[in-house]
Design a protein around this motif. Sequence first.
Motif, mmCIF file in Angstrom:
data_model
loop_
_atom_site.group_PDB
_atom_site.id
_atom_site.type_symbol
_atom_site.label_atom_id
_atom_site.label_comp_id
_atom_site.label_asym_id
_atom_site.label_seq_id
_atom_site.Cartn_x
_atom_site.Cartn_y
_atom_site.Cartn_z
ATOM 1 N N VAL A 73 -45.167 -23.966 -162.330
ATOM 2 C CA VAL A 73 -44.568 -24.807 -161.301
ATOM 3 C C VAL A 73 -45.577 -24.989 -160.161
ATOM 4 N N HIS A 74 -45.688 -26.210 -159.697
ATOM 5 C CA HIS A 74 -46.620 -26.503 -158.614
ATOM 6 C C HIS A 74 -45.974 -27.455 -157.614
ATOM 7 N N ARG A 75 -46.594 -27.558 -156.461
ATOM 8 C CA ARG A 75 -46.207 -28.530 -155.450
ATOM 9 C C ARG A 75 -47.451 -29.293 -155.022
ATOM 10 N N THR A 76 -47.238 -30.475 -154.477
ATOM 11 C CA THR A 76 -48.357 -31.293 -154.002
ATOM 12 C C THR A 76 -48.076 -31.729 -152.574
ATOM 13 N N GLY A 77 -49.074 -31.526 -151.729
ATOM 14 C CA GLY A 77 -48.971 -31.967 -150.345
ATOM 15 C C GLY A 77 -49.903 -33.146 -150.082
ATOM 16 N N PHE A 78 -49.459 -34.071 -149.268
ATOM 17 C CA PHE A 78 -50.259 -35.240 -148.883
ATOM 18 C C PHE A 78 -50.365 -35.278 -147.366
ATOM 19 N N VAL A 79 -51.564 -35.491 -146.871
ATOM 20 C CA VAL A 79 -51.807 -35.658 -145.445
ATOM 21 C C VAL A 79 -52.549 -36.971 -145.246
ATOM 22 N N LEU A 80 -52.044 -37.809 -144.358
ATOM 23 C CA LEU A 80 -52.695 -39.081 -144.059
ATOM 24 C C LEU A 80 -52.835 -39.220 -142.553
ATOM 25 N N ARG A 124 -39.519 -39.302 -148.136
ATOM 26 C CA ARG A 124 -39.156 -38.485 -146.980
ATOM 27 C C ARG A 124 -40.344 -37.622 -146.557
ATOM 28 N N GLN A 125 -40.732 -37.736 -145.295
ATOM 29 C CA GLN A 125 -41.790 -36.887 -144.772
ATOM 30 C C GLN A 125 -41.298 -35.449 -144.622
ATOM 31 N N SER A 126 -42.252 -34.526 -144.653
ATOM 32 C CA SER A 126 -41.954 -33.113 -144.432
ATOM 33 C C SER A 126 -42.425 -32.714 -143.040
ATOM 34 N N VAL A 127 -41.740 -31.778 -142.446
ATOM 35 C CA VAL A 127 -42.141 -31.258 -141.146
ATOM 36 C C VAL A 127 -43.279 -30.262 -141.344
ATOM 37 N N SER A 128 -44.363 -30.468 -140.663
ATOM 38 C CA SER A 128 -45.482 -29.538 -140.725
ATOM 39 C C SER A 128 -45.258 -28.411 -139.715
ATOM 40 N N ILE A 129 -45.469 -27.195 -140.139
ATOM 41 C CA ILE A 129 -45.190 -26.043 -139.282
ATOM 42 C C ILE A 129 -46.214 -25.914 -138.158
ATOM 43 N N HIS A 130 -47.456 -26.294 -138.421
ATOM 44 C CA HIS A 130 -48.499 -26.279 -137.405
ATOM 45 C C HIS A 130 -49.126 -27.670 -137.298
ATOM 46 N N ASP A 131 -49.826 -27.895 -136.195
ATOM 47 C CA ASP A 131 -50.593 -29.130 -136.032
ATOM 48 C C ASP A 131 -51.838 -29.089 -136.919
ATOM 49 N N PHE A 132 -52.261 -30.261 -137.371
ATOM 50 C CA PHE A 132 -53.516 -30.354 -138.108
ATOM 51 C C PHE A 132 -54.670 -30.331 -137.109
ATOM 52 N N GLN A 133 -55.752 -29.691 -137.513
ATOM 53 C CA GLN A 133 -56.826 -29.418 -136.571
ATOM 54 C C GLN A 133 -58.173 -29.375 -137.280
ATOM 55 N N VAL A 134 -59.233 -29.370 -136.479
ATOM 56 C CA VAL A 134 -60.581 -29.232 -137.009
ATOM 57 C C VAL A 134 -61.430 -28.547 -135.953
ATOM 58 N N GLU A 135 -62.309 -27.677 -136.398
ATOM 59 C CA GLU A 135 -63.217 -27.005 -135.480
ATOM 60 C C GLU A 135 -64.428 -27.882 -135.208
ATOM 61 N N ILE A 136 -64.734 -28.086 -133.932
ATOM 62 C CA ILE A 136 -65.913 -28.846 -133.510
ATOM 63 C C ILE A 136 -66.720 -27.926 -132.600
ATOM 64 N N PHE A 173 -46.479 -35.096 -146.214
ATOM 65 C CA PHE A 173 -45.485 -35.105 -147.286
ATOM 66 C C PHE A 173 -45.723 -33.887 -148.161
ATOM 67 N N GLU A 174 -44.651 -33.184 -148.482
ATOM 68 C CA GLU A 174 -44.746 -32.035 -149.391
ATOM 69 C C GLU A 174 -43.736 -32.231 -150.513
ATOM 70 N N GLN A 175 -44.241 -32.399 -151.716
ATOM 71 C CA GLN A 175 -43.387 -32.690 -152.862
ATOM 72 C C GLN A 175 -42.615 -31.448 -153.294
ATOM 73 N N GLU A 176 -41.431 -31.679 -153.831
ATOM 74 C CA GLU A 176 -40.620 -30.581 -154.360
ATOM 75 C C GLU A 176 -41.277 -29.975 -155.616
ATOM 76 N N ASP A 177 -40.663 -28.903 -156.117
ATOM 77 C CA ASP A 177 -41.194 -28.214 -157.306
ATOM 78 C C ASP A 177 -41.409 -29.199 -158.454
ATOM 79 N N SER A 178 -42.577 -29.114 -159.064
ATOM 80 C CA SER A 178 -42.926 -29.987 -160.189
ATOM 81 C C SER A 178 -43.667 -29.173 -161.238
#
Length: 244
Positions: A73-80, A124-136, A173-178
Motif C-alpha cells: 500500500v502506498h500514498r502519493t503526495g503532490f505539491v504545486l 480535494r486538497q489536503s491540509v499540510s501540517i507545516h509550511d513548505f520551505q527551503v534553506e537559503i 494534495f495527498e492521495q488516499e491509500d492505493s
Amino acid sequence: MPVYRLYLDTAEWANSNQGVLSVIIFLVSMFLGWVSGIFSALIMKPKFKIDLIEGPTFCCTFPIGLRHFENEVHRTGFVLYLKISNIGFSPSSICDISIAYHWSLKPFSLLWLRYSIGWFWLHRQSVSIHDFQVEIGENIKFYPFLTQRSVVSGKEQSTYLKVGQEINGVVYFEQEDSWGGCFPAVKGGKVAIKVQVRDAFGRKYSRKCFIPPLSLEEARKFNPSFGTTHAKLRNQKLPFDGFE
C-alpha cells in the motif's frame, strides 16, 4: 440619372410608409442592442491564467507499511507552487483547485484505458501540517499557501482576484491509500498532470504541466511533515522517521 432617380424613389417610399419605416428602425435598434448586450456579456468575464513558478513543485509516492493482499500500500503526495492571474475583464474568486494524472498501469487493461489514457482526478486538497520551505544560506524561506492558512505566520491569502491581479502560493494534495499501478506514470523523468481551477461563476480553467517525481527524502527537505496528513488524522504510525 439612375442614382438621382433611386434617391427620389426611396424618399417617396419613406414618406408614404413612415409607420413601416418606424417599425423597421425599432426592430433594427432592438437587434443591435441585443447583439451589443451579448457581446458585452461575452467580454465582461473573468479569465484565469495558470502558471507553475519556481519553488516546491513535485510529486512523491511512498509506502506506508501496509499490504493489500500481495500488493504494498502506498500514498502519493503532490505539491504545486502556482501563480494564478486574472487576465479577463471581470473580477472573480478562486473556489476550487483540482489536479489529475495518469496511472502507471500495464497496457490494454480496462483500467489502463480509463486512467492511463484518461485522467485520474484528485478534487480535494489536503491540509499540510507545516509550511513548505527551503534553506537559503543560513536563512529559511517559507512559501505562502494559496488556499490554506500559514502555520508559521497565521496569515491566509484572499483568493478574490480583480482584473489584472494575480496570486501565488502552494497547494498540497495527498492521495488516499492505493496499491498496484495507482501512482503517477513517469515518462522522460517527468509526470504529466492537469491543473484545473474553478471560479465563483463555475467556469473552469485548465493547464497541462510536467513536474518531477522526488524521493520521500528529497520531498521532506521542503516540508518535514510531507506525506503525514492522513496518518495524523487517523493517528496512524508510518514506517519512516520524523512521525510522532
